[in-house]
Design an enzyme around this catalytic site. Structure first.
Site, PDB file in Angstrom:
ATOM      1  N   PHE A   1      36.310  30.825  44.609  1.00 47.45           N
ATOM      2  CA  PHE A   1      36.114  30.843  46.063  1.00 47.45           C
ATOM      3  C   PHE A   1      36.508  32.204  46.611  1.00 47.45           C
ATOM      4  O   PHE A   1      37.111  33.008  45.929  1.00 47.45           O
ATOM      5  CB  PHE A   1      36.929  29.728  46.737  1.00 47.45           C
TER       6      PHE A   1
ATOM      7  N   TYR B   1      48.048  41.210  43.448  1.00 47.44           N
ATOM      8  CA  TYR B   1      48.624  40.177  44.311  1.00 47.44           C
ATOM      9  C   TYR B   1      50.054  39.769  43.983  1.00 47.44           C
ATOM     10  O   TYR B   1      50.678  39.054  44.767  1.00 47.44           O
ATOM     11  CB  TYR B   1      47.704  38.953  44.298  1.00 47.44           C
TER      12      TYR B   1
END
Length: 416
Positions: free
Chosen positions: A416, A124
């Site tokens: 999450f 990322y």
């Protein structure tokens, strides 16, 4: 034909869900009933899929989130999750296309940052994300901890530990967590659905499932609840029938050191428990030093956790607080473009002002490195030493550390 990147529809969702589970190497396909249950509460306008020949081969979703920044203020975040690409379709730029689509929509909505928990570290950074918090897990050998077994389950100072059920967790948990969010940068919000899911409420009929965890709260001397702990246990016994059970802490929220001490001492005093796993905690958690013998707490995991990407540099930097007065010119590079620019950051305990400028830069760095500094955990001096930031003006890294770093490290308790 090139694979098609598009928003997922209700009819697509079961196929999308199966692709996502396959991407995470989760065996067994979700049933239609499970898919229908998971669709409830899912905003399909923020669910992306890549379809090739009618089959879903990549998945991506986001949802609205509130991220606590330094000073206790929250900013709207684009929380990214469920990112997968099928092994047959890797290295084709599919993730880049989905990420670009989502971040553009997030900017249009006015979200200040994007967040995610990275399954793999190298992915990322190229999208402008940087690791902004870290988590540590300890394993405590109860017999070595040095706690008096006659007293360790009894809080000092007039407080008390009280066993509670799922309904009480749903009652007290949201308020305690909301108060924690005002105290600790890196905390993200938990909605009602989160609390229901964690306490077994939901699914067909909405009935509460059999609890697989134990829950306790800490009551302060005035009777108010200022701490909550949820833990699970195994059933391990030695060959000679000695109890060798491990308690794993699933959630621990404490609003002050007294509550934190009481909760840790309690779980270390439960009969038959010989080992306690702390779950994900902040790297500067009080736990080891709350024990008479801190060496009883062995570090078993230390890893990057919450990754952040700045979508609006001005709003992001002006939202958080600063403890000293200073000026800093940041030259930010961003391949994605949204954070690109040179910014004059003027800060003081009274507030901050961030504006575009043509002044000479003090510190040059990428958007991912600025995100790493944002919540106060990383050192600009260290980034310069690593060659990941450039000190254009001598002493700028020292100034940046004085501006950005915080006394307590940021912490995100959730995945999450």
């Amino acid at each position: 034909m090139s694979p098609d990147v598009r928003t997922v529809t209700a009819s697509d969702y079961p196929d999308w869900l199966r692709a996502m589970e396959n991407g995470f190497l989760t065996p067994g396909a979700p049933t239609d009933e499970e898919a229908a249950e998971r669709l409830v509460g899912t905003d399909l306008s923020r669910v992306l899929g890549v379809f090739d020949g009618g089959r879903c081969v990549a998945t991506f979703r986001s949802f609205p989130q509130q991220l606590t920044v330094v000073g206790g203020v929250t900013v709207p975040a684009d929380a990214v999750s469920a990112v997968t690409v099928a092994p047959t379709h890797r290295r084709r730029g599919l993730l880049s296309r989905m990420m670009a689509t989502d971040l553009a929509a997030a900017r249009e909505r006015g979200e200040v940052v994007a967040t995610l928990i990275a399954a793999e570290y190298p992915i990322y950074g190229r999208f402008g994300f940087g690791p902004a918090t870290w988590n540590t897990e300890w394993e405590v050998s109860v017999h070595r901890a040095g706690l008096d077994p006659r007293r360790s389950g009894q809080p000092e100072g007039g407080g008390r530990i009280e066993a509670v059920d799922g309904a009480a967790v749903r009652k007290y948990g949201p308020e305690i967590h909301a108060r924690l969010a005002k105290l600790r940068a890196g905390v993200v919000d938990r909605d009602e659905r989160w609390w229901k899911g964690r306490t077994g409420v939901g699914g067909p009929g909405g009935r509460e499932k059999r609890a697989e965890t134990f829950s306790v709260v800490h009551r302060a001397p005035d009777g108010g609840v200022d701490g909550l702990m949820v833990y699970s246990t195994d059933a391990t016994w030695g060959d000679a029938r000695q109890p060798m059970n491990t308690a794993t802490v699933r959630d621990l929220i404490a609003l002050n050191p007294a509550a934190e001490r009481a909760l840790w001492h309690f779980v270390c005093s439960v009969d038959w428990i010989t080992t306690v796993r702390s779950g994900n905690r902040a790297p500067d958690d009080l736990l080891p030093l709350l024990l008479p013998d801190p060496r009883a707490a062995r570090t078993v995991t230390h890893t990057d956790w919450l990754w952040v990407r700045l979508l609006d540099v001005r709003r992001a930097l002006e939202a958080r607080s600063y403890e000293r007065e200073a000026s800093l010119v940041l030259d930010v590079r961003d391949e994605g473009g949204v954070a690109e620019g040179r910014f004059l950051l003027d800060v003081s305990p009274a507030g901050a002002c961030c504006t575009p400028t043509t002044r000479s830069a003090d510190l040059a760095l990428g958007a991912d490195e600025l995100a790493t500094l944002y919540l106060g955990d990383e050192s600009a001096r260290r980034l310069v030493d690593l060659g990941r930031a450039e000190e254009v003006r001598a002493g700028a890294a020292v100034t940046a550390d004085a501006v950005f770093r915080t006394g307590r490290r940021p912490w995100c308790p959730d995945v999450f």
